[in-house]
Design a protein around this motif. Sequence first.
Motif, PDB file in Angstrom:
ATOM      1  N   LYS A 172      36.927  41.458  44.547  1.00 37.90           N
ATOM      2  CA  LYS A 172      38.242  41.921  44.093  1.00 37.90           C
ATOM      3  C   LYS A 172      39.219  40.753  43.980  1.00 37.90           C
ATOM      4  O   LYS A 172      39.886  40.570  42.967  1.00 37.90           O
ATOM      5  CB  LYS A 172      38.811  42.978  45.047  1.00 37.90           C
ATOM      6  N   TRP A 175      38.461  38.488  41.025  1.00 39.14           N
ATOM      7  CA  TRP A 175      38.967  38.954  39.732  1.00 39.14           C
ATOM      8  C   TRP A 175      40.472  38.709  39.613  1.00 39.14           C
ATOM      9  O   TRP A 175      40.968  38.344  38.541  1.00 39.14           O
ATOM     10  CB  TRP A 175      38.654  40.436  39.522  1.00 39.14           C
ATOM     11  N   ARG A 179      42.239  36.570  36.675  1.00 39.87           N
ATOM     12  CA  ARG A 179      43.340  37.104  35.857  1.00 39.87           C
ATOM     13  C   ARG A 179      44.561  36.189  35.898  1.00 39.87           C
ATOM     14  O   ARG A 179      45.229  35.978  34.894  1.00 39.87           O
ATOM     15  CB  ARG A 179      43.718  38.512  36.316  1.00 39.87           C
TER      16      ARG A 179
END
Length: 195
Positions: A172, A175, A179
């Motif tokens: 998590k 990511w 981003r």
Amino acid sequence: MILLDRVTKVYGKGSKPALDRVNLHVEPNEFVIIVGTSGAGKSTLLKLLTREEKPTSGKIVVGGIDYDQLKDKHIPLLRRKIGVVFQDFKLLPNRTVFENVAFALEIAGMTNREIKNTVPKVIDLVGLKGKEKQFPHQLSGGERQRVAIARAVVRQPKILIADEPTGNLDPKHSWDIVRLLEKINRYGTTVILTT
Ligand code: ADP
């Protein structure tokens, strides 16, 4: 923005090349991900770009600077064009989030006023508003990597190099970091990341 022409790197005499006649062409504003197994030569490639290592042969041009012509006294100028983020963050443990980011500007000779003006904007950009006074040990791994990214981009480098920036993070948080790097890329920074 980045050009490698048949770049070879051999660390020790007689040892197998870490890189063997590698060609790479990166345009301004590209987001490039270099994927390879451990020992494939990813870190070596990044160290050649930051001039921590020199190639055994081949040509390297970064941001218009031909490394064959690069004198040692010009390396600080080169490093200003390139922000670097590492897997293990490399934060200063006894300094707060704000101070870790400000440090990059202090060593560049910026005034206190400029620092007070610039640092909050970058902390906001990486999503750490409200955490300015925390110390690294009070943050999650993902947050620490955000501080490291803020420090790397605070001087607005043309290129951001990230060597396995998600290597110590769970999926998590990984990511979230990717981003954030995409956001920085959209603002006009060329990003090279290894994984
Ligand atoms: P990666 O980042 O893909 O794991 P590296 O660039 O770290 O790969 O390493 C590529 C090869 O170069 C490996 O065989 C490694 O052992 C060797 N190597 C890397 N750094 C050095 C060094 N400073 N001295 C000698 N050999 C090295």
